[in-house]
Design an enzyme around this catalytic site. Structure first.
Site, PDB file in Angstrom:
ATOM      1  N   THR A  57       0.644  -1.198  -0.300  1.00  0.00           N
ATOM      2  CA  THR A  57       0.253  -0.096  -0.117  1.00  0.00           C
ATOM      3  C   THR A  57       0.853   1.076  -0.089  1.00  0.00           C
ATOM      4  O   THR A  57       1.974   1.296   0.549  1.00  0.00           O
ATOM      5  CB  THR A  57      -0.836   0.043   1.248  1.00  0.00           C
ATOM      6  OG1 THR A  57      -0.190   0.100   2.509  1.00  0.00           O
ATOM      7  CG2 THR A  57      -1.834  -1.145   1.309  1.00  0.00           C
ATOM      8  N   GLY A  58       0.473   2.286  -0.617  1.00  0.00           N
ATOM      9  CA  GLY A  58       1.255   3.431  -0.785  1.00  0.00           C
ATOM     10  C   GLY A  58       2.514   3.108  -1.770  1.00  0.00           C
ATOM     11  O   GLY A  58       3.540   3.549  -1.202  1.00  0.00           O
ATOM     12  N   GLY A  59       2.141   2.466  -2.735  1.00  0.00           N
ATOM     13  CA  GLY A  59       3.466   2.077  -3.559  1.00  0.00           C
ATOM     14  C   GLY A  59       3.851   2.945  -4.590  1.00  0.00           C
ATOM     15  O   GLY A  59       4.400   2.557  -5.590  1.00  0.00           O
ATOM     16  N   THR A  60       3.530   4.017  -4.528  1.00  0.00           N
ATOM     17  CA  THR A  60       3.478   5.051  -5.813  1.00  0.00           C
ATOM     18  C   THR A  60       4.860   5.410  -5.688  1.00  0.00           C
ATOM     19  O   THR A  60       5.559   5.859  -6.844  1.00  0.00           O
ATOM     20  CB  THR A  60       2.411   6.271  -5.894  1.00  0.00           C
ATOM     21  OG1 THR A  60       1.175   5.746  -5.827  1.00  0.00           O
ATOM     22  CG2 THR A  60       2.649   7.106  -6.980  1.00  0.00           C
ATOM     23  N   TYR A  83       2.141  11.954  15.122  1.00  0.00           N
ATOM     24  CA  TYR A  83       2.737  10.994  14.131  1.00  0.00           C
ATOM     25  C   TYR A  83       3.417   9.837  14.908  1.00  0.00           C
ATOM     26  O   TYR A  83       3.333   8.739  14.506  1.00  0.00           O
ATOM     27  CB  TYR A  83       3.908  11.630  13.180  1.00  0.00           C
ATOM     28  CG  TYR A  83       4.469  10.708  12.129  1.00  0.00           C
ATOM     29  CD1 TYR A  83       3.900  10.165  10.962  1.00  0.00           C
ATOM     30  CD2 TYR A  83       5.756  10.372  12.462  1.00  0.00           C
ATOM     31  CE1 TYR A  83       4.322   9.391  10.266  1.00  0.00           C
ATOM     32  CE2 TYR A  83       6.418   9.405  11.413  1.00  0.00           C
ATOM     33  CZ  TYR A  83       5.628   8.906  10.527  1.00  0.00           C
ATOM     34  OH  TYR A  83       6.239   8.133   9.583  1.00  0.00           O
ATOM     35  N   GLY A 111       8.459   6.731  -3.006  1.00  0.00           N
ATOM     36  CA  GLY A 111       9.318   6.541  -1.743  1.00  0.00           C
ATOM     37  C   GLY A 111       9.556   5.261  -1.460  1.00  0.00           C
ATOM     38  O   GLY A 111      10.011   4.451  -2.316  1.00  0.00           O
ATOM     39  N   SER A 146       8.293   3.478  12.505  1.00  0.00           N
ATOM     40  CA  SER A 146       9.105   4.472  12.466  1.00  0.00           C
ATOM     41  C   SER A 146       9.990   4.669  13.666  1.00  0.00           C
ATOM     42  O   SER A 146       9.412   4.624  14.919  1.00  0.00           O
ATOM     43  CB  SER A 146       8.182   5.989  12.221  1.00  0.00           C
ATOM     44  OG  SER A 146       9.247   7.127  12.492  1.00  0.00           O
ATOM     45  N   GLY A 178       7.476   2.935  -0.494  1.00  0.00           N
ATOM     46  CA  GLY A 178       6.572   1.816  -1.026  1.00  0.00           C
ATOM     47  C   GLY A 178       7.147   1.329  -2.551  1.00  0.00           C
ATOM     48  O   GLY A 178       7.010   0.128  -2.864  1.00  0.00           O
TER      49      GLY A 178
END
Length: 257
Positions: free
Chosen positions: A14-17, A152, A19, A139, A21
């Protein structure tokens, strides 16, 4: 040629667009996996899928939307029948002093970083095969008490807790759940989310590198290599752990020359 340790396996990032990911998806493919990637922005998502090639497929989806993630699960079921690897990577946040935090920012970071991880796991659970590997992106901020990152950091501490609980919840299915906590890894998010200029990023990298025992900041490839380890059979006896990938920054005193 080095053998592909993930040959024949099916993964979702997920969030593989961009950075971490995108870097993760690229390395999983290099190790033999077929990779589905999700993202909220259709244009960049299709560009990423095109760059990744024939062993990738993109699905536009918001990780914090139950209906979107159920659609992702059905797409994977129709395409491959099951999922071997899940990297719940989608997330984000930015530094804001306590007195300036808005309800909108609090809701947004809790939604994508915590709710999104829960809904992703819940939605994909029916297609995760027995013995699958799940890795949640956490993180080092959860340990550091950095100014401005309270919300965060709290969401990432929650992610670590989810991994431990789900390890117990899913032991009957032998599904391994672990987290990765990246250190300083400059990606597109530094400019998009933190509003840092190229000059600010370069200055920050130069300064922080002296505080890291490895002598440098991390790369997306460093995180991807850790992911491959946790996704592979080499980590079959590892579950419920947080793998810190920060060059020793939070564990070892680097000293000053």
């Amino acid at each position: 040629m080095e053998s592909q340790v993930l040959k024949g396996r099916v993964a979702l990032v997920t969030g593989g667009t961009t950075g971490l990911g995108y870097g993760a998806a690229k390395r999983l493919i290099e190790q033999g996996a077929f990779v589905y990637i999700t993202g909220r922005r259709p244009g960049p998502l299709e560009v990423a899928a095109s760059r990744l090639g024939a062993s990738a497929r993109s699905i536009q989806a918001d990780a914090a939307s139950k209906s979107d993630m159920l659609r992702v699960a059905e797409t994977i079921r129709a395409g491959h029948g099951h999922l071997d690897i899940l990297f719940a990577n989608a997330g984000g946040g930015h530094a804001t002093p306590l007195e300036q935090l808005t309800e909108e920012q609090i809701d947004s970071e809790l939604s994508i970083n915590v709710k999104g991880v829960i809904l992703t796991m819940q939605s994909l659970l029916p297609v995760l095969r027995h013995g699958a590997s799940v890795v949640l992106n956490a993180s080092i901020t959860a340990d550091m008490g950095l100014p401005g990152f309270a919300v965060y950091a709290a969401t990432k501490a929650a992610v670590r807790s989810l991994a431990r609980s789900w390890t117990t919840d899913l032991k009957a299915r032998n599904i391994r759940v672990n987290t990765i906590s990246p250190g300083v890894v400059p990606t597109e998010g530094y400019s998009h989310e933190q509003n840092m200029t190229d000059e600010h990023i370069a200055s920050y990298v130069e300064r922080v590198s002296t505080e890291i025992p490895a002598g440098r900041v991390g790369t997306a490839e460093d995180i991807a290599d850790a992911l491959v380890f946790l996704a592979s059979d080499a980590s079959s006896y590892i579950r419920g752990v947080d793998l810190v990938v920060d060059g020793g920054m939070t564990r070892v005193y680097a000293g000053k020359n």
